[in-house]
Design a protein around this motif. Structure first.
Motif, PDB file in Angstrom:
ATOM      1  N   VAL A  67     -35.633 -19.250  25.459  1.00  0.00           N
ATOM      2  CA  VAL A  67     -36.023 -18.438  26.599  1.00  0.00           C
ATOM      3  C   VAL A  67     -35.303 -18.933  27.846  1.00  0.00           C
ATOM      4  CG1 VAL A  67     -38.250 -17.752  25.650  1.00  0.00           C
ATOM      5  CG2 VAL A  67     -38.080 -19.825  27.056  1.00  0.00           C
ATOM      6  N   LYS A 110     -35.016 -13.683  26.558  1.00  0.00           N
ATOM      7  CA  LYS A 110     -34.728 -14.421  25.332  1.00  0.00           C
ATOM      8  C   LYS A 110     -33.234 -14.299  25.085  1.00  0.00           C
ATOM      9  CE  LYS A 110     -35.424 -13.678  20.600  1.00  0.00           C
ATOM     10  NZ  LYS A 110     -36.285 -13.284  19.491  1.00  0.00           N
ATOM     11  N   LEU A 157     -38.085 -10.000  28.308  1.00  0.00           N
ATOM     12  CA  LEU A 157     -39.400 -10.159  27.696  1.00  0.00           C
ATOM     13  C   LEU A 157     -40.477  -9.558  28.592  1.00  0.00           C
ATOM     14  CD1 LEU A 157     -39.054 -13.850  26.441  1.00  0.00           C
ATOM     15  CD2 LEU A 157     -38.674 -11.740  25.152  1.00  0.00           C
TER      16      LEU A 157
END
Length: 105
Positions: A71, A3, A100
């Protein structure tokens, strides 16, 4: 997957986002140019020797900015961060990158 979050003044919002998207950021499944953004105010004080895009060395500056989150796939993160830095107007853009979890639900 990562992210990416960055802050950018309004007049550079779309060009910086486009550079990040062109480098591979903001892709989720069969979608592209995916991002979340919110308007707010940032502050900073340029130190002596800096070359600020906004403000002057030694003076506290408050700036209306956009916070953008998106993302980025593992294989694109280095290119996306390089594109962000190249397109961003600030001498030192503020951004963070978070790894992530790949947890399956």
């Amino acid at each position: 997957m990562y992210k990416l979050c960055f802050y950018v003044p309004e007049n550079h919002l779309e060009p910086v986002k486009q550079a990040v998207f062109n480098a591979g950021g903001g892709r989720v499944g069969n979608y592209q140019h995916c991002a979340w953004q919110v308007f707010g105010q940032g502050q900073f004080q340029p130190l002596p020797g800096s070359q600020p895009f906004i403000g002057t060395a030694g003076a506290l500056e408050r700036v209306d900015e956009w916070k953008v989150e998106l993302v980025v796939a593992d294989e694109s993160i280095h290119q996306v961060v390089a594109a962000l830095k190249a397109a961003h107007p600030y001498e030192t853009p503020a951004f963070d990158v978070w790894r992530l979890s790949d947890m399956q639900f």
